[in-house]
Design a protein around this motif. Structure first.
Motif, PDB file in Angstrom:
ATOM      1  N   ALA A  72      10.879   2.865  -6.857  1.00 26.85           N
ATOM      2  CA  ALA A  72      10.783   1.411  -6.863  1.00 26.85           C
ATOM      3  C   ALA A  72      12.135   0.758  -6.608  1.00 26.85           C
ATOM      4  O   ALA A  72      12.230  -0.269  -5.921  1.00 26.85           O
ATOM      5  N   LEU A  73      13.199   1.357  -7.153  1.00 24.33           N
ATOM      6  CA  LEU A  73      14.540   0.822  -6.908  1.00 24.33           C
ATOM      7  C   LEU A  73      14.889   0.917  -5.423  1.00 24.33           C
ATOM      8  O   LEU A  73      15.467  -0.017  -4.841  1.00 24.33           O
ATOM      9  N   TYR A  74      14.550   2.035  -4.804  1.00 16.92           N
ATOM     10  CA  TYR A  74      14.743   2.191  -3.358  1.00 16.92           C
ATOM     11  C   TYR A  74      13.984   1.094  -2.606  1.00 16.92           C
ATOM     12  O   TYR A  74      14.519   0.469  -1.674  1.00 16.92           O
ATOM     13  N   ALA A  75      12.755   0.839  -3.025  1.00 14.68           N
ATOM     14  CA  ALA A  75      11.951  -0.183  -2.365  1.00 14.68           C
ATOM     15  C   ALA A  75      12.535  -1.582  -2.574  1.00 14.68           C
ATOM     16  O   ALA A  75      12.421  -2.443  -1.695  1.00 14.68           O
ATOM     17  N   ALA A  76      13.156  -1.798  -3.721  1.00 15.97           N
ATOM     18  CA  ALA A  76      13.800  -3.096  -3.970  1.00 15.97           C
ATOM     19  C   ALA A  76      14.963  -3.308  -3.002  1.00 15.97           C
ATOM     20  O   ALA A  76      15.152  -4.412  -2.464  1.00 15.97           O
ATOM     21  N   TYR A  77      15.756  -2.243  -2.763  1.00 18.90           N
ATOM     22  CA  TYR A  77      16.825  -2.345  -1.768  1.00 18.90           C
ATOM     23  C   TYR A  77      16.238  -2.671  -0.393  1.00 18.90           C
ATOM     24  O   TYR A  77      16.724  -3.558   0.317  1.00 18.90           O
ATOM     25  N   LEU A  78      15.195  -1.944  -0.004  1.00 17.42           N
ATOM     26  CA  LEU A  78      14.571  -2.185   1.292  1.00 17.42           C
ATOM     27  C   LEU A  78      14.051  -3.614   1.408  1.00 17.42           C
ATOM     28  O   LEU A  78      14.210  -4.264   2.444  1.00 17.42           O
ATOM     29  N   THR A  79      13.426  -4.098   0.353  1.00 11.69           N
ATOM     30  CA  THR A  79      12.825  -5.434   0.379  1.00 11.69           C
ATOM     31  C   THR A  79      13.885  -6.509   0.605  1.00 11.69           C
ATOM     32  O   THR A  79      13.702  -7.419   1.428  1.00 11.69           O
ATOM     33  N   GLU A  80      14.991  -6.412  -0.108  1.00 10.61           N
ATOM     34  CA  GLU A  80      16.024  -7.437   0.035  1.00 10.61           C
ATOM     35  C   GLU A  80      16.752  -7.321   1.372  1.00 10.61           C
ATOM     36  O   GLU A  80      17.053  -8.340   2.012  1.00 10.61           O
ATOM     37  N   ILE A 100       6.955  -1.537   3.753  1.00  8.65           N
ATOM     38  CA  ILE A 100       7.906  -2.639   3.897  1.00  8.65           C
ATOM     39  C   ILE A 100       8.238  -2.887   5.358  1.00  8.65           C
ATOM     40  O   ILE A 100       8.323  -4.039   5.809  1.00  8.65           O
ATOM     41  N   GLU A 101       8.397  -1.817   6.133  1.00  3.67           N
ATOM     42  CA  GLU A 101       8.650  -2.010   7.558  1.00  3.67           C
ATOM     43  C   GLU A 101       7.422  -2.598   8.251  1.00  3.67           C
ATOM     44  O   GLU A 101       7.545  -3.361   9.216  1.00  3.67           O
ATOM     45  N   GLY A 102       6.230  -2.260   7.760  1.00  2.00           N
ATOM     46  CA  GLY A 102       5.015  -2.857   8.304  1.00  2.00           C
ATOM     47  C   GLY A 102       4.928  -4.348   8.004  1.00  2.00           C
ATOM     48  O   GLY A 102       4.506  -5.148   8.847  1.00  2.00           O
ATOM     49  N   VAL A 103       5.331  -4.742   6.801  1.00  2.00           N
ATOM     50  CA  VAL A 103       5.387  -6.169   6.455  1.00  2.00           C
ATOM     51  C   VAL A 103       6.388  -6.874   7.363  1.00  2.00           C
ATOM     52  O   VAL A 103       6.137  -7.976   7.860  1.00  2.00           O
ATOM     53  N   ARG A 104       7.522  -6.252   7.579  1.00  2.00           N
ATOM     54  CA  ARG A 104       8.563  -6.838   8.438  1.00  2.00           C
ATOM     55  C   ARG A 104       8.042  -7.034   9.860  1.00  2.00           C
ATOM     56  O   ARG A 104       8.376  -8.037  10.520  1.00  2.00           O
ATOM     57  N   ALA A 105       7.201  -6.108  10.320  1.00  2.00           N
ATOM     58  CA  ALA A 105       6.646  -6.228  11.676  1.00  2.00           C
ATOM     59  C   ALA A 105       5.693  -7.412  11.797  1.00  2.00           C
ATOM     60  O   ALA A 105       5.472  -7.927  12.890  1.00  2.00           O
ATOM     61  N   GLY A 106       5.109  -7.834  10.687  1.00  2.00           N
ATOM     62  CA  GLY A 106       4.235  -8.998  10.688  1.00  2.00           C
ATOM     63  C   GLY A 106       2.756  -8.653  10.742  1.00  2.00           C
ATOM     64  O   GLY A 106       1.942  -9.301  10.083  1.00  2.00           O
ATOM     65  N   ASP A 107       2.395  -7.633  11.504  1.00  2.00           N
ATOM     66  CA  ASP A 107       0.991  -7.247  11.621  1.00  2.00           C
ATOM     67  C   ASP A 107       0.705  -5.915  10.940  1.00  2.00           C
ATOM     68  O   ASP A 107      -0.389  -5.361  11.067  1.00  2.00           O
ATOM     69  N   GLY A 108       1.703  -5.369  10.252  1.00  2.00           N
ATOM     70  CA  GLY A 108       1.530  -4.117   9.536  1.00  2.00           C
ATOM     71  C   GLY A 108       1.822  -2.881  10.363  1.00  2.00           C
ATOM     72  O   GLY A 108       2.010  -1.795   9.809  1.00  2.00           O
ATOM     73  N   VAL A 109       1.866  -3.005  11.689  1.00  2.00           N
ATOM     74  CA  VAL A 109       2.031  -1.858  12.577  1.00  2.00           C
ATOM     75  C   VAL A 109       3.515  -1.614  12.834  1.00  2.00           C
ATOM     76  O   VAL A 109       4.240  -2.520  13.256  1.00  2.00           O
ATOM     77  N   LEU A 110       3.953  -0.394  12.589  1.00  2.00           N
ATOM     78  CA  LEU A 110       5.356  -0.068  12.809  1.00  2.00           C
ATOM     79  C   LEU A 110       5.685  -0.116  14.295  1.00  2.00           C
ATOM     80  O   LEU A 110       4.905   0.345  15.131  1.00  2.00           O
ATOM     81  N   LEU A 134      13.500  -7.414   4.371  1.00  2.00           N
ATOM     82  CA  LEU A 134      12.606  -8.570   4.367  1.00  2.00           C
ATOM     83  C   LEU A 134      13.313  -9.860   3.977  1.00  2.00           C
ATOM     84  O   LEU A 134      12.762 -10.955   4.151  1.00  2.00           O
ATOM     85  N   GLY A 135      14.517  -9.744   3.412  1.00  2.00           N
ATOM     86  CA  GLY A 135      15.224 -10.944   2.984  1.00  2.00           C
ATOM     87  C   GLY A 135      14.591 -11.632   1.795  1.00  2.00           C
ATOM     88  O   GLY A 135      14.824 -12.828   1.564  1.00  2.00           O
ATOM     89  N   LEU A 136      13.812 -10.895   1.013  1.00  2.00           N
ATOM     90  CA  LEU A 136      13.151 -11.456  -0.162  1.00  2.00           C
ATOM     91  C   LEU A 136      13.824 -10.957  -1.431  1.00  2.00           C
ATOM     92  O   LEU A 136      14.168  -9.771  -1.528  1.00  2.00           O
ATOM     93  N   PRO A 137      14.004 -11.815  -2.431  1.00  2.00           N
ATOM     94  CA  PRO A 137      14.521 -11.339  -3.715  1.00  2.00           C
ATOM     95  C   PRO A 137      13.571 -10.296  -4.301  1.00  2.00           C
ATOM     96  O   PRO A 137      12.341 -10.442  -4.234  1.00  2.00           O
ATOM     97  N   ALA A 138      14.124  -9.240  -4.840  1.00  2.00           N
ATOM     98  CA  ALA A 138      13.308  -8.170  -5.409  1.00  2.00           C
ATOM     99  C   ALA A 138      13.959  -7.666  -6.681  1.00  2.00           C
ATOM    100  O   ALA A 138      15.185  -7.673  -6.824  1.00  2.00           O
ATOM    101  N   GLY A 139      13.132  -7.225  -7.611  1.00  3.25           N
ATOM    102  CA  GLY A 139      13.659  -6.684  -8.853  1.00  3.25           C
ATOM    103  C   GLY A 139      12.653  -5.787  -9.521  1.00  3.25           C
ATOM    104  O   GLY A 139      11.496  -5.672  -9.087  1.00  3.25           O
ATOM    105  N   LEU A 140      13.091  -5.121 -10.586  1.00  2.00           N
ATOM    106  CA  LEU A 140      12.231  -4.229 -11.357  1.00  2.00           C
ATOM    107  C   LEU A 140      11.841  -4.909 -12.660  1.00  2.00           C
ATOM    108  O   LEU A 140      12.712  -5.385 -13.407  1.00  2.00           O
TER     109      LEU A 140
END
Length: 349
Positions: free
Chosen positions: A58-66, A167-177, A69-75
């Motif tokens: 989850a911590l790894y995913a928080a780094y990826l998210t911020e 997270i990369e799928g969210v960044r793509a917008g349509d879910g597709v890498l 995706l430019g979104l605040p993330a935390g545990l």
């Protein structure tokens, strides 16, 4: 009678196949559909909730998210909800429960409360029929299969890869890498096989048979790897192991390092790895026994890992650390498949 460590060794060896499975059209497509829903809902921030090994994923995913995706993330701290009765307003949030078993009641309660407050909730787990999945609105199956050893290995890396794809799928917008991302990820199974074929972790284990403590360190995407390595050493060899960000290590804890305290430093390419280069000379001043894990070409004992994008490095860097934990436990006469006092599913409230 099964030999000690056979289960953990088998779990570790299965990880390249696990990567290949998650990257298959079936599982990649399922993750893409979840990512598309998240992208459409446009959460304003992301909260992860997890325990133990999954907390490091989850911590790894928080780094990826911020970063991505430019979104605040935390545990989240589950006890604020389960023990103190807090009811935070999570109406604009994506709340993600990460759990190998999906059976921890406190994580399910966090998702229940979050969903009641209007959050979009997601379960990331190895058990698609778990309480966590039934509580969440969305779910991702990490598809790691049965894990033989109590100490988690292949479920951890499956969580990392599933969260990366999500997270990369969210960044793509349509879910597709994007095609370039898919091509880069497709190399991971072969690179993982190559990493696991290196004999260095088993060769290093006797050197630390009589160690009394460890320090692990890394920055950025490597910091969760350092924390996971410390946990594996504690779980399997019962060794006190302290994990620090490379930056935090210089703010005081450096004083505890000396020739009798082995340091495992996770150093790859990219900004995180470059920032760790200033840490090594300071450890040298302390005459610390340093082993570098990762793709960085530095003057130190190394468990080398192929160079990849820094986002992918945790999927490779942790592999020799898992093998070191396994080999060290065996060298110390322990059975890492069944650490004392531990069970596969830990229930907390």
């Amino acid at each position: 009678m099964t030999r000690p460590g056979a289960g953990m060794a088998a779990d570790i060896a299965e990880q390249p196949a696990g990567y290949d499975r998650l990257l298959s059209a079936e599982h990649a497509g399922a993750i893409a559909r979840v990512a598309a829903v998240i992208a459409e809902r446009r959460p304003r921030h992301v909260v992860f909730t997890a325990r133990g090994t999954s907390d490091h994923a989850a911590l790894y995913a928080a780094y990826l998210t911020e970063i991505r995706l430019g979104l605040p993330a935390g545990l989240a701290s589950p006890s604020t909800i389960t023990l103190f009765g807090a009811r935070p307003d999570l109406s604009d949030a994506l709340v993600v429960g990460v759990s190998q078993s999906g059976g921890s009641p406190d994580l399910a309660e966090v998702l229940r409360v979050a969903r009641a407050s209007g959050a979009l909730t997601l379960a990331v787990t190895n058990n698609p029929d778990s309480p966590l999945v039934h509580t969440a609105e969305l779910s991702v199956d990490i598809a790691a299969g049965h894990e033989r050893a109590v100490a988690a290995t292949k479920t951890y890396t499956a969580e990392l890869l599933a969260l990366l794809m999500l997270i990369e799928g969210v960044r793509a917008g349509d879910g597709v890498l994007p095609a370039a991302e898919r091509d880069a990820l497709a190399r991971l199974p072969e690179l993982a096989e190559r990493t696991l074929s290196d004999a260095t972790p088993a060769q290093l284990a006797p050197r630390y048979r009589f160690a009394t403590q460890f320090v692990t360190t890394g920055r950025g995407y490597a910091y969760p790897t350092a924390r996971e390595a410390a946990l594996k050493l504690m779980e399997t060899s019962y060794l006190p192991a302290l994990a620090f960000s490379g930056a935090d290590l210089l703010h005081g804890p450096l004083a505890m390092t000396d020739p009798d305290v082995p340091v495992l430093a996770v150093i790859g390419s990219g900004p995180g790895g470059e920032s760790m280069r200033e840490v090594l000379p300071r450890l040298g001043e302390r005459r610390a026994d340093v082993v570098v894990v990762g793709s960085a070409d530095v003057e130190a004992t190394r468990m080398a890992v192929p160079e990849v994008d820094e986002r992918y490095a945790p999927l490779l860097d942790v592999l020799p650390l898992q093998r070191l934990a396994l080999a060290l436990a065996l060298a110390r006469g322990e059975d890492p498949d069944a650490p004392r006092g531990l069970k596969k599913v830990t229930t907390t409230m």
